[in-house]
Design an enzyme around this catalytic site. Structure first.
Site, short mmCIF file in Angstrom:
data_model
loop_
_atom_site.label_atom_id
_atom_site.label_comp_id
_atom_site.label_asym_id
_atom_site.label_seq_id
_atom_site.Cartn_x
_atom_site.Cartn_y
_atom_site.Cartn_z
N ARG A 106 0.88 -1.18 0.00
CA ARG A 106 0.00 0.00 0.00
C ARG A 106 0.91 1.22 0.00
O ARG A 106 1.74 1.38 0.90
CB ARG A 106 -0.91 0.01 1.24
CG ARG A 106 -1.67 1.32 1.37
CD ARG A 106 -2.74 1.30 2.43
NE ARG A 106 -3.91 0.56 1.97
CZ ARG A 106 -5.13 0.70 2.48
NH1 ARG A 106 -5.35 1.55 3.47
NH2 ARG A 106 -6.14 -0.01 2.02
N HIS A 144 -7.56 0.82 -6.36
CA HIS A 144 -7.74 -0.03 -5.17
C HIS A 144 -8.38 -1.34 -5.67
O HIS A 144 -9.55 -1.62 -5.41
CB HIS A 144 -8.62 0.70 -4.16
CG HIS A 144 -8.56 0.13 -2.77
ND1 HIS A 144 -7.76 -0.95 -2.42
CD2 HIS A 144 -9.21 0.48 -1.62
CE1 HIS A 144 -7.92 -1.22 -1.14
NE2 HIS A 144 -8.80 -0.37 -0.63
N GLN A 170 -10.18 -4.11 -3.34
CA GLN A 170 -11.45 -3.61 -2.81
C GLN A 170 -12.55 -3.74 -3.85
O GLN A 170 -13.64 -4.29 -3.59
CB GLN A 170 -11.29 -2.12 -2.43
CG GLN A 170 -12.57 -1.44 -2.02
CD GLN A 170 -13.04 -1.87 -0.63
OE1 GLN A 170 -12.27 -1.78 0.32
NE2 GLN A 170 -14.27 -2.33 -0.52
N ASP A 205 -17.41 6.95 -1.23
CA ASP A 205 -16.14 6.88 -0.50
C ASP A 205 -15.90 8.26 0.07
O ASP A 205 -16.59 9.24 -0.29
CB ASP A 205 -15.02 6.47 -1.48
CG ASP A 205 -13.67 6.23 -0.81
OD1 ASP A 205 -13.64 6.16 0.44
OD2 ASP A 205 -12.65 6.11 -1.53
N CYS A 251 -16.52 1.55 0.91
CA CYS A 251 -15.32 0.75 1.24
C CYS A 251 -14.84 1.00 2.66
O CYS A 251 -14.16 0.15 3.23
CB CYS A 251 -14.21 1.03 0.25
SG CYS A 251 -13.63 2.74 0.28
N ARG A 287 -14.18 -9.19 1.52
CA ARG A 287 -12.80 -8.97 1.07
C ARG A 287 -11.93 -10.18 1.40
O ARG A 287 -11.04 -10.54 0.64
CB ARG A 287 -12.24 -7.70 1.71
CG ARG A 287 -12.97 -6.49 1.15
CD ARG A 287 -12.25 -5.22 1.43
NE ARG A 287 -10.89 -5.23 0.91
CZ ARG A 287 -10.01 -4.30 1.19
NH1 ARG A 287 -10.33 -3.30 1.97
NH2 ARG A 287 -8.79 -4.35 0.68
N1 NVA Z 1 -10.07 6.62 -1.37
C1 NVA Z 1 -9.64 6.22 -0.06
C2 NVA Z 1 -9.86 4.76 0.12
C3 NVA Z 1 -9.54 4.25 1.50
C4 NVA Z 1 -9.74 2.77 1.62
C5 NVA Z 1 -8.18 6.57 0.14
O1 NVA Z 1 -7.37 6.42 -0.78
O2 NVA Z 1 -7.86 7.04 1.23
N1 CP Z 2 -11.36 -0.12 2.55
C1 CP Z 2 -10.07 -0.16 2.95
O1 CP Z 2 -9.15 -0.43 2.17
O2 CP Z 2 -9.90 0.06 4.28
P1 CP Z 2 -8.53 0.25 5.03
O3 CP Z 2 -7.94 1.57 4.59
O4 CP Z 2 -8.89 0.24 6.48
O5 CP Z 2 -7.61 -0.89 4.66
#
Ligand code: NVA
Ligand code: CP
Length: 309
Positions: A108, A135, A138, A227, A267, A293
């Protein structure tokens, strides 16, 4: 060995195979406890290394369970615990070490280039756990949840996204092309996705519909997704962005524009883009979405290791 970096680069038939496998595996373990290992232990003896450059609750925990259920071991590390994170070791040397000790690597990160660079230097599969552009774990899992609840292929459903045009939406757009479903997007005009995203859709002879009015976007929807307005990688004036989205909150009045049996998915984590009563209401399926997931990510891992049935 295969990587899982961006849904747009994975053939639709492979994505469908992953979803079918996840359905079979989920059905098979109805009577098992959360950390029980699947009977066939398909990844027994493997070590999967997860690395997080930013926060995560669901991704790290759901992958921990997924990997455990497949019979493998896992370790989740923070980037700043490695020499790489402190600038004391090159990416190439780090990739060599990861390939020496591990069988799979998951990242990540705030840098799509870093995922690409790792993929070129690793001898083991890499999975994208969220990047600025996508993502994928997800959203493939979300397709599974939609089909599980609606009991129909997603290609027969009207899907709606209301909110920021971010990494999660990019992956949803990729699945709308791969699985050929109708996608309505409700967002302020000046927050639409970058041109290269819409150009890619056109190149693939598909279309997505944009609405500056969230009620029009939600009309006749089977599923409404959202989101957070401000993502982890957003370097924006947060107060201004939240104000720009204030008419795009998903509340019970907006939900009335969708079909009566429409569901709401998110998500997580959430902000003010959804009202408390929709998020906790009868149409919300967010907890089932989070649980799925585990199941879909198991099949993503099996895809990467060439072990999909
Ligand atoms: N769009 C959000 C998703 C978090 C799971 C982010 O990138 O922070
Ligand atoms: N939806 C998601 O990826 O959550 P986290 O940021 O908690 O991993």
């Amino acid at each position: 060995m295969k990587n899982f970096i961006n849904l747009k680069d994975i053939p639709a038939k492979d994505l469908r195979k992953i979803l079918n496998d996840a359905k079979r595996r989920k059905n098979k373990r109805k009577k098992l406890c959360k950390a029980d290992i699947d009977k066939d232990q398909p990844l027994k003896g493997k070590l999967i290394i997860q690395m997080y450059e930013k926060q995560s609750s669901r991704t790290r925990l759901s992958f921990h369970l997924a990997i455990t259920q497949l019979g493998a071991g896992t370790i989740a590390i923070k980037a700043n615990e490695l020499h790489l994170g402190k600038g004391g070791e090159s990416l190439a040397d780090t990739a060599k070490i990861l390939s020496t000790y591990g069988d799979g690597f998951m990242l990540r990160t705030d840098s799509d280039k870093k995922i690409e660079d790792f993929s070129k230097n690793l001898d083991i599969p890499i999975i994208n756990l969220l990047s600025p552009s996508s993502h994928p774990c997800q959203v493939l899992s979300d397709v599974f949840t939609v089909e599980e609840i609606k009991k129909k292929p997603i290609s027969n459903l009207n899907i709606c996204w209301i909110g920021d045009c971010n990494n999660v939406l990019n992956s949803l757009i990729a699945t709308s092309v791969k699985f050929k479903f109708n996608l309505n997007i409700g967002c302020p005009n000046n927050y639409r996705p970058p041109k290269f995203v819409t150009d890619w859709v056109k190149t693939n002879k598909r279309n997505i519909n944009f609405f500056n009015d969230p009620k029009k976007a939600a009309k006749n929807a089977d599923v409404i997704f959202s989101d957070k307005v401000v993502s982890l990688n957003d370097k924006v004036n947060k107060a201004k962005k939240i104000k720009d989205f204030k008419n795009f909150q998903i509340n019970s009045i907006l939900m009335k524009n969708a079909k009566k049996d429409a569901i709401f998915l998110h998500c997580l984590p959430r902000g003010n883009e959804v009202s408390e009563n929709v998020f906790l209401g009868m149409q919300s399926r967010v907890w089932q979405q989070a649980l799925n997931r585990v199941h879909v990510q198991k099949s993503i891992l099996l895809y990467c290791f060439g072990k999909l049935r």
